[in-house]
Design a protein around this motif. Structure first.
Motif, PDB file in Angstrom:
ATOM      1  N   VAL A   1      -2.398   9.651   6.402  1.00 57.26           N
ATOM      2  CA  VAL A   1      -3.170   8.510   5.914  1.00 57.26           C
ATOM      3  C   VAL A   1      -3.649   7.657   7.088  1.00 57.26           C
ATOM      4  CG1 VAL A   1      -3.172   6.481   4.407  1.00 57.26           C
ATOM      5  CG2 VAL A   1      -1.782   8.491   3.805  1.00 57.26           C
TER       6      VAL A   1
ATOM      7  N   TYR B   1      -9.763   6.926  -1.783  1.00 54.62           N
ATOM      8  CA  TYR B   1      -8.620   6.057  -2.073  1.00 54.62           C
ATOM      9  C   TYR B   1      -8.759   5.436  -3.460  1.00 54.62           C
ATOM     10  CZ  TYR B   1      -5.395   2.109  -1.802  1.00 54.62           C
ATOM     11  OH  TYR B   1      -4.402   1.201  -2.065  1.00 54.62           O
TER      12      TYR B   1
ATOM     13  N   THR C   1       0.823  -1.212   0.000  1.00 56.79           N
ATOM     14  CA  THR C   1       0.000   0.000   0.000  1.00 56.79           C
ATOM     15  C   THR C   1       0.852   1.256   0.000  1.00 56.79           C
ATOM     16  OG1 THR C   1      -1.741  -1.177   1.189  1.00 56.79           O
ATOM     17  CG2 THR C   1      -1.850   1.210   1.204  1.00 56.79           C
TER      18      THR C   1
ATOM     19  N   VAL D   1      -8.049   5.213   3.913  1.00 59.34           N
ATOM     20  CA  VAL D   1      -7.955   4.156   2.912  1.00 59.34           C
ATOM     21  C   VAL D   1      -9.188   3.254   2.927  1.00 59.34           C
ATOM     22  CG1 VAL D   1      -6.650   2.111   2.202  1.00 59.34           C
ATOM     23  CG2 VAL D   1      -5.440   4.179   2.929  1.00 59.34           C
TER      24      VAL D   1
ATOM     25  N   TYR E   1     -12.787  -0.210   0.278  1.00 57.51           N
ATOM     26  CA  TYR E   1     -11.998   1.006   0.225  1.00 57.51           C
ATOM     27  C   TYR E   1     -12.899   2.234   0.128  1.00 57.51           C
ATOM     28  CZ  TYR E   1      -8.034  -2.070  -0.749  1.00 57.51           C
ATOM     29  OH  TYR E   1      -7.079  -3.045  -0.672  1.00 57.51           O
TER      30      TYR E   1
ATOM     31  N   LEU F   1       0.417   4.162  -2.769  1.00 55.85           N
ATOM     32  CA  LEU F   1       0.001   5.498  -2.345  1.00 55.85           C
ATOM     33  C   LEU F   1       0.967   6.565  -2.851  1.00 55.85           C
ATOM     34  CD1 LEU F   1      -1.190   4.930   1.344  1.00 55.85           C
ATOM     35  CD2 LEU F   1      -2.570   5.823  -0.533  1.00 55.85           C
TER      36      LEU F   1
ATOM     37  N   LEU G   1      -6.251  11.383   4.188  1.00 55.28           N
ATOM     38  CA  LEU G   1      -6.815  10.341   3.340  1.00 55.28           C
ATOM     39  C   LEU G   1      -7.134   9.131   4.204  1.00 55.28           C
ATOM     40  CD1 LEU G   1      -7.425   9.075   0.493  1.00 55.28           C
ATOM     41  CD2 LEU G   1      -5.051   8.270   0.517  1.00 55.28           C
TER      42      LEU G   1
END
Length: 226
Positions: free
Chosen positions: A163, A215, A5, A203, A211, A9, A201
């Motif tokens: 995040v 995302y 991830t 996820v 999700y 990202l 953000l």
């Protein structure tokens, strides 16, 4: 370390400007982020550098539509030389500083800042980044604060996204974008002359394998094309 991830990202979040022609991925691993940048910037040439073997990155590039614009070098970034500076540098670096190391040497090198201390990463960016270039990095939140302290007065933060894995959990990662602190003063219309742009953000929604729309929007092009 394979696709994760963090890499997805960073590859999707890093700002790619039309004038960016030379890009560098520090700690490229399997070449994931380098390939994402090549996908997003059709006219750019991307270089990935890693202290470990880059054979798998080269295989991945050769199997992609962007093989002619992506190259890899096995070399400590502290020793990496280039005839021209880069418009964009990105890194998903090893980050654990004080935690116990893993018996697996390869995993330790990928996750612990043993071969690439934050000060060395900062110095490499300053040496390799063009005067008007940008540097984007992803780090755990605690290590992000360490890195900010290391960069004080040398690299200036212009954008940050914290995040969360789900709405109820605290932020686990920080995506950060820097410019050289010694670059000429920007005109007032340039957002980098003001305070850093800060956002968040999330996820996942908290439901199993679901999700958030934000995302999905950020990473949509990568998952559809790669």
């Amino acid at each position: 370390m394979k696709v994760g991830t963090d890499g997805v990202l960073l590859g999707a979040w890093a700002a790619v400007r039309p004038q960016d022609r030379r890009m560098l991925d520090i700690g490229t691993g399997t070449g994931l982020i380098a390939l994402m940048l090549a996908q997003r910037a059709p006219e750019a040439h991307v270089t990935g550098v890693d202290i470990d073997d880059v054979g798998q990155a080269r295989e991945n590039a050769a199997a992609s539509p962007w093989s002619g614009r992506v190259a890899f070098a096995q070399c400590p970034v502290q020793e990496f030389e280039t005839p021209e500076p880069f418009d964009l540098i990105v890194s998903n670096p090893p980050f654990f500083v004080d935690s116990l190391t893993c018996p697996d040497g390869g995993r330790t090198a990928a996750r612990h800042a043993v071969h690439l201390p934050f000060g060395d990463l900062r110095d490499a960016v300053l040496r390799l980044l063009a005067p008007g270039g940008r540097f984007a990095v992803i780090l755990p939140t605690a290590e992000a604060e360490r890195f900010l302290a290391v960069c004080a007065g040398r690299l200036a933060l212009v954008r940050r996204t914290d995040v969360r894995t789900t709405p109820r959990r605290p932020a686990k990662r920080a995506l950060m974008e820097f410019v050289r602190a010694d670059r000429p003063a920007a005109p007032p219309a340039d957002c980098s002359a003001a305070a850093p742009e800060v956002s968040e953000l999330v996820v996942g929604t908290g439901e199993h394998e679901c999700y958030t729309p934000e995302y999905r929007a950020l990473t949509r092009d990568f998952y559809l094309k790669f």
